[in-house]
Design an enzyme around this catalytic site. Structure first.
Site, short mmCIF file in Angstrom:
data_model
loop_
_atom_site.label_atom_id
_atom_site.label_comp_id
_atom_site.label_asym_id
_atom_site.label_seq_id
_atom_site.Cartn_x
_atom_site.Cartn_y
_atom_site.Cartn_z
CE1 TYR A 1 5.57 16.75 33.05
CE2 TYR A 1 6.93 14.87 33.66
CZ TYR A 1 6.82 16.20 33.30
OH TYR A 1 7.94 16.97 33.17
CB SER B 1 18.27 2.11 28.63
OG SER B 1 18.61 3.26 27.87
CE1 TYR C 1 11.77 14.12 33.10
CE2 TYR C 1 11.06 15.47 34.93
CZ TYR C 1 10.96 15.12 33.61
OH TYR C 1 10.07 15.77 32.78
#
Length: 544
Positions: A194, A124, A484
């Site tokens: 999660y 990013s 990840y």
């Protein structure tokens, strides 16, 4: 969701019409001279150059490097050789996002969006091509509505701030997301997400009910106007492949006023191998109110040269301690959870504990991103679908003994609500049949960079652990978690066969192909691209 007042009547008109305005219409309103540079393009859209100068930074600006550095959450990238953006834009309102997209496209820049900076490969805020970085740090408003059990959250808000905002309104609602307070909301939901409530309420993306989203043409859409296919894609399919999330509307879930938390450690000498072996079987079907994370490290025994394995079990139960202790006494007495090691606390306090802070720490720390320790590591992920036998666990322990205590294995059990969903419900496919999710990591905290001889040795060790785990983790494909991100899996995308090497690991075949089809419709020129983004092919998928 609250909106910011605009500085220009023209911009105000644009925002009102933003659900349908296109760049063709915008160009007719604001004529931009061809060949103009990016900064000039941005300035021509505003009647407040002073304001723009405080929000847009080029490399010659003193604020450029600090602005780029502040949310680089993996410090291994904090070095002069890291390729940085040509321009950083820190918008306070949606119209500057729209203008940035238009000017970046017009001037031939790629675009990267950063909301928290936790992406493990720095995608990013790093690129090997000229690019503009949209940093959403100034767009972080959170509007909690207890009555409807929802919250509108802008892209730049961090999870810690979301939890804090909820806690200021109620102790009986929460959001089922991750434990790290500095993770940015913008991209997090885009990969699935999660946390400690996954066994009861599923993934974070399962609990997204609406969105404000900007497509490649600058149109701002919600769930209804974008359609269910695109809404499906951005909840787990890597949202930055499709456009720009401005805000998510989240479904808040009920929790008790007090939850119960415990932390305990087991070593090989305490029977850790047998306990972990049973843990794999127990956690799949036990009460959905219970979640027990485990963390595996190697360590020396006292002052000796002999090593052992230590497994930390962090448990959280959506209920009272007496009920939890009775539950574990019945189904998992080997773990040895007693009433004395259990503490009842608010959900917001449990977030502190799972991040390694005491429950007595002031919850305001969750609002201070600079107070939370940053990462400095290399990470990989895996999913286990068949419990690892004791013989396999012993091989893994021996491999950890070879490590210099820079490694950790963080494990979250699945089952429960996660198993209720089809793997095609959203792009995140790791559902029924998953026993464990694994995060494998080595750190470089004591090294000057990730390229020192010691660091390279640690990375090689991590790769060897990855190979060792092959017989014990998912197969065809070997699954990996897109949040990840791991460029070691491959980056090729010139055709489906090349892209499937990494794409099917993140999303599996059916979801990956569907994502590619949706991408071709909403961004056919593949403007929103980066390594491992959803590709666009000249060949139809039906021909593959």
């Amino acid at each position: 969701m609250k909106t910011t007042r605009l500085n220009s009547p023209v911009f105000f008109s644009i925002l009102i019409l933003s659900f349908s305005v296109s760049w063709a219409a915008l160009s007719s309103i604001l004529d931009v001279t061809p060949g103009e540079d990016f900064l000039g393009c941005i300035q021509s859209y505003s009647n407040n150059v002073t304001s723009i100068s405080e929000l847009v930074f080029t490399s010659g600006n003193a604020s450029f490097l600090p602005t780029w550095q502040v949310h680089v959450q993996n410090t291994k990238f904090l070095k002069s050789s890291t390729p940085k953006p040509s321009v950083i834009v820190t918008p306070v309102e949606e119209t500057l996002v729209q203008t940035t997209l238009y000017c970046a496209k017009k001037q031939g820049y790629e675009l990267r969006m950063r909301s928290g900076g936790h992406d493990y490969e720095g995608l990013s805020y790093i690129a090997d091509v000229p690019f503009v970085m949209l940093d959403f740090t100034n767009m972080r408003s959170i509007d909690v509505d207890v009555g409807s059990s929802t919250a509108w959250v802008q892209a730049g808000a961090a999870l810690g701030a979301v939890y804090y905002a909820i806690s200021q309104k109620t102790d009986t609602l929460y959001f089922p997301a991750g434990v790290c307070p500095t993770v940015g909301v913008g991209g997090y939901m885009g990969g699935g997400g999660y946390g400690n409530l996954l066994r009861k309420y599923g993934s974070a993306a399962d609990n997204v009910v609406d969105v404000r989203f900007m497509d490649v043409n600058g149109n701002i859409m919600n769930r209804k106007s974008m359609g269910e296919d695109l809404f499906w894609a951005i909840r787990g399919g890597g949202v930055s492949s499709f456009g720009i999330v401005l805000a998510w509307k989240l479904r808040l879930v009920p929790v008790p006023e007090k939850v119960t938390v415990f932390v305990l450690n087991k070593t090989l000498e305490d029977g850790a191998t047998e306990i972990f072996h049973k843990y794999q079987y127990i956690m799949r079907n036990i009460d959905r109110n219970l979640h027990i994370r485990s963390q595996v490290v190697s360590q020396y025994i006292g002052n000796s040269t002999k090593k052992t394995i230590r497994i930390m079990f962090d448990g959280i139960y959506q209920g009272k301690r007496n009920t939890l202790v009775s539950l574990l006494d019945k189904y998992f007495p080997e773990l040895g959870v007693t009433r004395e090691i259990c503490e009842e606390m608010r959900s917001i306090q449990s977030t502190l504990v799972f991040w390694g802070l005491p429950s007595s720490a002031p919850i305001e720390i969750l609002l201070n991103r600079s107070a939370i320790a940053k990462l400095n590591d290399k990470t990989k992920s895996d999913y286990v679908r068949i419990p690892i036998p004791i013989s396999g666990l012993k091989k893994i322990w021996r491999k950890f003994m070879e490590n210099d205590e820079s490694a950790i294995l963080i494990i979250n059990p699945f089952g429960g609500r996660m198993a209720d969903f089809s793997e095609t419900e959203i792009p995140y496919p790791h559902r029924a049949g998953v026993v464990l999710q694994m995060l494998k990591s080595v750190n470089f905290h004591d090294q000057t960079s990730d390229t020192t001889p010691t660091s390279l040795k640690r990375i090689a060790w991590l790769q060897s652990l990855d190979e060792l785990l092959t017989p014990y983790v998912s197969k065809n494909p070997r699954e990996a978690y897109v949040n990840y991100n791991d460029l070691d899996l491959g980056v090729g995308n010139s055709n489906y066969k090349e892209a499937s090497v990494w794409g099917e690991r993140y999303w599996k075949k059916a979801n990956f192909k569907k994502l590619i089809k949706i991408k071709a419709k909403v961004d056919p020129e593949n403007y929103f691209r980066r390594p491992q983004s959803i590709p666009v092919f000249s060949t139809s998928l039906s021909d593959i």
